[in-house]
Enzyme design. Structure first.
Site, PDB file in Angstrom:
ATOM      1  N   LYS A   1       0.815  -1.216   0.000  1.00 22.22           N
ATOM      2  CA  LYS A   1       0.000   0.000   0.000  1.00 22.22           C
ATOM      3  C   LYS A   1       0.851   1.269   0.000  1.00 22.22           C
ATOM      4  CE  LYS A   1      -0.791   0.210   5.043  1.00 22.22           C
ATOM      5  NZ  LYS A   1      -0.226   1.531   5.299  1.00 22.22           N
ATOM      6  N   ASP A   2       2.152   1.146   0.307  1.00 23.59           N
ATOM      7  CA  ASP A   2       3.050   2.297   0.260  1.00 23.59           C
ATOM      8  C   ASP A   2       3.648   2.512  -1.124  1.00 23.59           C
ATOM      9  OD1 ASP A   2       2.687   2.827   2.949  1.00 23.59           O
ATOM     10  OD2 ASP A   2       4.440   1.675   3.590  1.00 23.59           O
TER      11      ASP A   2
ATOM     12  N   ARG B   1      -8.644   8.612   3.069  1.00 28.94           N
ATOM     13  CA  ARG B   1      -9.506   7.498   2.649  1.00 28.94           C
ATOM     14  C   ARG B   1     -10.369   7.032   3.811  1.00 28.94           C
ATOM     15  NH1 ARG B   1      -9.093   2.403   4.120  1.00 28.94           N
ATOM     16  NH2 ARG B   1      -7.000   2.722   4.954  1.00 28.94           N
ATOM     17  N   ARG B   2      -9.736   6.888   4.971  1.00 26.25           N
ATOM     18  CA  ARG B   2     -10.483   6.448   6.146  1.00 26.25           C
ATOM     19  C   ARG B   2     -11.488   7.503   6.592  1.00 26.25           C
ATOM     20  NH1 ARG B   2      -5.005   4.353   8.746  1.00 26.25           N
ATOM     21  NH2 ARG B   2      -5.042   2.164   8.121  1.00 26.25           N
TER      22      ARG B   2
ATOM     23  N   ARG C   1       0.193  11.272  12.326  1.00 26.60           N
ATOM     24  CA  ARG C   1       1.168  10.504  11.556  1.00 26.60           C
ATOM     25  C   ARG C   1       2.197   9.924  12.512  1.00 26.60           C
ATOM     26  NH1 ARG C   1       4.402  12.609   7.203  1.00 26.60           N
ATOM     27  NH2 ARG C   1       4.842  10.377   7.089  1.00 26.60           N
TER      28      ARG C   1
ATOM     29  N   ARG D   1       1.419   6.519  17.197  1.00 27.47           N
ATOM     30  CA  ARG D   1      -0.026   6.704  17.035  1.00 27.47           C
ATOM     31  C   ARG D   1      -0.790   6.179  18.243  1.00 27.47           C
ATOM     32  NH1 ARG D   1      -1.425   6.153  10.597  1.00 27.47           N
ATOM     33  NH2 ARG D   1       0.603   6.820   9.825  1.00 27.47           N
TER      34      ARG D   1
ATOM     35  N   CYS E   1      -2.108   8.602  -2.618  1.00 25.39           N
ATOM     36  CA  CYS E   1      -2.638   8.799  -1.265  1.00 25.39           C
ATOM     37  C   CYS E   1      -3.311  10.153  -1.101  1.00 25.39           C
ATOM     38  CB  CYS E   1      -1.532   8.632  -0.235  1.00 25.39           C
ATOM     39  SG  CYS E   1      -0.286   9.914  -0.287  1.00 25.39           S
TER      40      CYS E   1
END
Length: 339
Positions: free
Chosen positions: A85-86, A136-137, A154, A160, A270
Site C-alpha cells: 500500500k506504500d 480514505r479512512r 502521523r 499513534r 494517497c
C-alpha cells in the site's frame, strides 16, 4: 553461502515485516536445496522524516520507497521489501514487483482507550476525537459516524497509539498491529463493507530491478538521486528469480495486480480518497474453480460524492498477470463513467 541484501525502512514495523520476508526466503531456499543468508540494509525514508505534514502535501506514496529503490539501483541491495500500500500504482521501468507474501488481515482496526475492553467505534459518544492520517479512512468513517471529530495523526504504530492519551481512539491497519504482536490492543474491526481498505493493504511486496540498467534511466520521474555508475555487478542477480518464484503467493500476487491497476487506471495516490479490495472465493460451480470479487471507491471532491463499483468474475484456468490487471482496469472504468 549466498547473502541476500534486503533494503528496508528502519521503523520497527518495517524491520519486523522484512524479517518475515527474509525468513520465508531462507525457508524456500532450503526447500530448493540451497543455503542462503540475509543482510538487512536499513534506511530512513523521506516519509519517515517528515512527520509534520500530510503525505499528500509532499509527494504521496513514493516517499516511503525512494531511498530503497536507490539502494537497488546502486547495487547496495538485491531486493527491497515494502508494504504494497506504500508503493505507487505505477512502478518505474527500472523496477518490478517480483513477489508477494500471503496477505495478512486487510481490514482497518479501531483502538480505543482500554484496548480490547474499550468502547467500540460505533458506541463512542458524539464529539469523540478519533485519530487517523488517512483521508480514505476519514471519508468512510464520516459516513458511519458524522458526529465524531477526526484528527490527523502521523508516525509509527507506537507514536499513534501514544496519541490515545489525548484522543478517544485511533484507526490503524490491522495487519501492522498483528505483525507487531499488538492484536490484543484492538477494540474492534471495520469490515471491508464498512471501510474499504487501501489497495494492497496487508500485502508485503518484494521489489527488484527489472533488468540490467540502461543509459535511459527514468529516475527523475520519481526524483530519485541515483548514481547507477556506482552500481556493483551483484545487485538483483538473475539467480534469485527461482527463489523469488518459490517465495511468491500466486493468489495474492493476482490480487495485488488487480488492486494496483485500479489505482493506476484512476491515476490515484494517497492524495485521493480511493480504495479497492479484491478477494478470490470458491466458485460454487464444478465447472469453475474460483471467482474474483472486487470492490472499489473513489471520492469525487467536486460533488462531495462517494463513487462505488464492484465486479464478480469467474477466473479462467488460463488467467495470468494480464488478466488480473485487466480486472482492476475494468473496475476503474465503472468508476470513471460515474464522474
Amino acid at each position: 553461502m549466498k547473502t541476500i541484501r534486503i533494503a528496508t525502512r528502519k521503523s520497527e514495523l518495517a524491520m519486523t515485516q522484512t524479517r518475515l520476508v527474509a525468513d520465508r526466503l531462507v525457508a524456500c531456499a532450503k526447500a530448493l536445496g540451497e543455503d542462503v543468508n540475509y543482510e538487512l540494509v536499513s534506511m530512513t525514508t523521506e516519509g519517515d522524516r517528515r512527520l509534520d505534514k500530510s503525505l499528500a502535501s509532499f509527494g504521496g506514496k513514493g516517499v516511503f520507497i525512494k531511498e530503497l529503490e536507490v539502494a537497488l539501483l546502486e547495487g547496495r541491495a538485491d531486493i527491497a521489501v515494502h508494504s504494497l500500500k506504500d508503493m505507487p500504482a505505477q512502478v518505474l521501468p527500472e523496477f518490478k514487483l517480483a513477489a508477494v507474501l500471503e496477505r495478512e488481515d486487510p481490514r482497518d482496526a479501531f483502538v480505543s482507550k482500554g484496548g480490547a475492553k474499550g468502547i467500540n467505534f460505533m458506541d463512542l459518544p458524539a464529539g469523540a476525537r478519533v485519530g487517523t492520517g488517512s483521508i480514505r479512512r476519514v471519508v468512510q468513517l464520516k459516513a458511519l459516524r458524522p458526529d465524531l471529530e477526526y484528527v490527523p495523526i502521523r508516525g509509527n504504530i507506537q507514536t499513534r497509539l501514544a496519541k490515545l492519551a489525548e484522543l478517544d481512539g485511533v484507526v490503524l491497519a490491522a495487519a501492522g498491529l498483528k505483525r507487531m504482536g499488538l492484536a490484543e490492543q484492538i477494540t474492534d474491526f471495520f469490515s471491508v463493507e464498512q471501510v474499504l481498505p487501501a489497495s494492497g493493504q496487508g500485502i508485503l511486496a518484494i521489489e527488484t530491478l527489472s533488468k540490467t540498467l540502461s543509459d535511459n534511466c527514468h529516475c527523475e520521474e520519481r526524483s530519485l538521486s541515483c548514481h547507477p555508475e556506482e552500481r556493483s555487478d551483484e545487485g538483483s542477480s538473475p539467480e534469485l528469480l527461482p527463489l523469488l518464484a518459490a517465495v511468491n503467493y500466486p493468489e495474492t500476487f493476482g490480487i495485488a495486480l488487480a488492486e494496483m491497476s485500479f489505482l493506476k487506471a484512476l491515476n490515484a495516490g494517497c492524495q485521493f480518497p480511493v480504495a479497492s479490495h479484491a478477494d478470490i472465493v470458491p466458485a460454487g460451480d464444478a465447472n469453475h474453480s474460483a471467482v474474483l470479487k472486487m470492490r472499489g471507491i473513489y471520492w469525487l471532491e467536486s460533488s462531495q460524492k462517494l463513487l462505488q463499483a464492484c465486479i464478480q468474475t469467474e477466473i479462467p484456468a488460463t488467467a495470468g498477470d494480464d488478466w488480473f490487471t485487466a480486472q482492476g482496469e475494468a473496475l476503474a472504468n465503472q468508476i470513471k463513467v460515474q464522474q
